[in-house]
Write a protein that holds these residues in place. Structure first.
Motif, PDB file in Angstrom:
ATOM      1  N   LYS A  59       0.803  -1.224   0.000  1.00 51.36           N
ATOM      2  CA  LYS A  59       0.000   0.000   0.000  1.00 51.36           C
ATOM      3  C   LYS A  59       0.836   1.274   0.000  1.00 51.36           C
ATOM      4  CE  LYS A  59      -3.413  -2.508   2.637  1.00 51.36           C
ATOM      5  NZ  LYS A  59      -3.927  -2.791   3.948  1.00 51.36           N
ATOM      6  N   MET A  60       2.126   1.137   0.305  1.00 51.15           N
ATOM      7  CA  MET A  60       2.986   2.309   0.450  1.00 51.15           C
ATOM      8  C   MET A  60       4.263   2.132  -0.369  1.00 51.15           C
ATOM      9  SD  MET A  60       2.749   2.460   4.624  1.00 51.15           S
ATOM     10  CE  MET A  60       3.191   4.145   4.968  1.00 51.15           C
ATOM     11  N   THR A  61       4.879   3.263  -0.681  1.00 50.60           N
ATOM     12  CA  THR A  61       6.177   3.200  -1.342  1.00 50.60           C
ATOM     13  C   THR A  61       7.230   2.764  -0.326  1.00 50.60           C
ATOM     14  OG1 THR A  61       6.826   5.468  -0.800  1.00 50.60           O
ATOM     15  CG2 THR A  61       5.545   5.147  -2.843  1.00 50.60           C
ATOM     16  N   LEU A  62       8.402   2.435  -0.843  1.00 47.90           N
ATOM     17  CA  LEU A  62       9.513   2.066   0.031  1.00 47.90           C
ATOM     18  C   LEU A  62       9.831   3.207   0.994  1.00 47.90           C
ATOM     19  CD1 LEU A  62      11.714  -0.052   0.680  1.00 47.90           C
ATOM     20  CD2 LEU A  62      13.143   1.088  -1.014  1.00 47.90           C
ATOM     21  N   ALA A  63       9.888   4.417   0.456  1.00 47.01           N
ATOM     22  CA  ALA A  63      10.210   5.582   1.287  1.00 47.01           C
ATOM     23  C   ALA A  63       9.130   5.828   2.339  1.00 47.01           C
ATOM     24  CB  ALA A  63      10.383   6.820   0.414  1.00 47.01           C
ATOM     25  N   ILE A  71      12.910   3.600   9.915  1.00 50.97           N
ATOM     26  CA  ILE A  71      14.098   2.856   9.485  1.00 50.97           C
ATOM     27  C   ILE A  71      14.435   3.252   8.053  1.00 50.97           C
ATOM     28  CG2 ILE A  71      13.694   0.931  11.074  1.00 50.97           C
ATOM     29  CD1 ILE A  71      12.446  -0.648   8.792  1.00 50.97           C
ATOM     30  N   SER A  72      15.538   2.751   7.553  1.00 45.78           N
ATOM     31  CA  SER A  72      15.952   3.100   6.189  1.00 45.78           C
ATOM     32  C   SER A  72      15.218   2.245   5.158  1.00 45.78           C
ATOM     33  CB  SER A  72      17.462   2.892   6.033  1.00 45.78           C
ATOM     34  OG  SER A  72      17.770   1.507   6.073  1.00 45.78           O
ATOM     35  N   GLY A  73      15.217   2.737   3.933  1.00 42.83           N
ATOM     36  CA  GLY A  73      14.642   1.979   2.825  1.00 42.83           C
ATOM     37  C   GLY A  73      15.311   0.632   2.636  1.00 42.83           C
ATOM     38  N   PRO A  74      16.650   0.585   2.641  1.00 44.60           N
ATOM     39  CA  PRO A  74      17.311  -0.711   2.507  1.00 44.60           C
ATOM     40  C   PRO A  74      16.926  -1.680   3.637  1.00 44.60           C
ATOM     41  CG  PRO A  74      18.869   1.018   2.008  1.00 44.60           C
ATOM     42  CD  PRO A  74      17.620   1.693   2.532  1.00 44.60           C
ATOM     43  N   ARG A  75      16.722  -1.158   4.844  1.00 38.84           N
ATOM     44  CA  ARG A  75      16.328  -2.032   5.951  1.00 38.84           C
ATOM     45  C   ARG A  75      14.922  -2.588   5.715  1.00 38.84           C
ATOM     46  NH1 ARG A  75      17.025  -6.010   8.175  1.00 38.84           N
ATOM     47  NH2 ARG A  75      16.179  -6.365  10.211  1.00 38.84           N
ATOM     48  N   VAL A  76      14.022  -1.761   5.179  1.00 36.48           N
ATOM     49  CA  VAL A  76      12.676  -2.242   4.835  1.00 36.48           C
ATOM     50  C   VAL A  76      12.797  -3.404   3.857  1.00 36.48           C
ATOM     51  CG1 VAL A  76      10.511  -1.670   3.639  1.00 36.48           C
ATOM     52  CG2 VAL A  76      11.494  -0.049   5.274  1.00 36.48           C
TER      53      VAL A  76
END
Length: 89
Positions: A59-63, A71-76
């Motif tokens: 439902k959401m973008t990475l950001a 948390i960071s995008g890479p962590r997601v």
């Protein structure tokens, strides 16, 4: 992460209840059982978190997901992929 959530407080309350068991033998056995279960509980918690973050990503973008979780995008991306931040020894 320094914020305390209601879930963490609930777990701390259970530990305090166990630590307050009057009989030391019963107390030690109860606390030992919890310690023995921690690896399985961590795995269950990671799996549940992975599912929640994957649902967010639908439902959401990475950001947006990263911002919502603090948390960071890479962590997601790592969480969704099942990559743990702690190395297994």
């Amino acid at each position: 992460m320094t914020e305390t959530s209601p879930a963490v407080e609930a777990i701390r309350a259970v530990i305090a209840d166990l630590a307050a068991i009057p009989d030391p033998t019963t107390r030690a056995r109860a606390l030992g059982a919890v310690l023995d279960a921690i690896p399985d509980l961590q795995a269950e918690t990671r799996t549940a978190r992975q599912a929640a973050v994957a649902e967010m990503r639908q439902k959401m973008t990475l950001a947006e997901t990263a911002t919502a979780l603090g948390i960071s995008g890479p962590r997601v991306s790592q969480i969704v992929s099942g990559i743990s931040r702690t190395a297994k020894k």
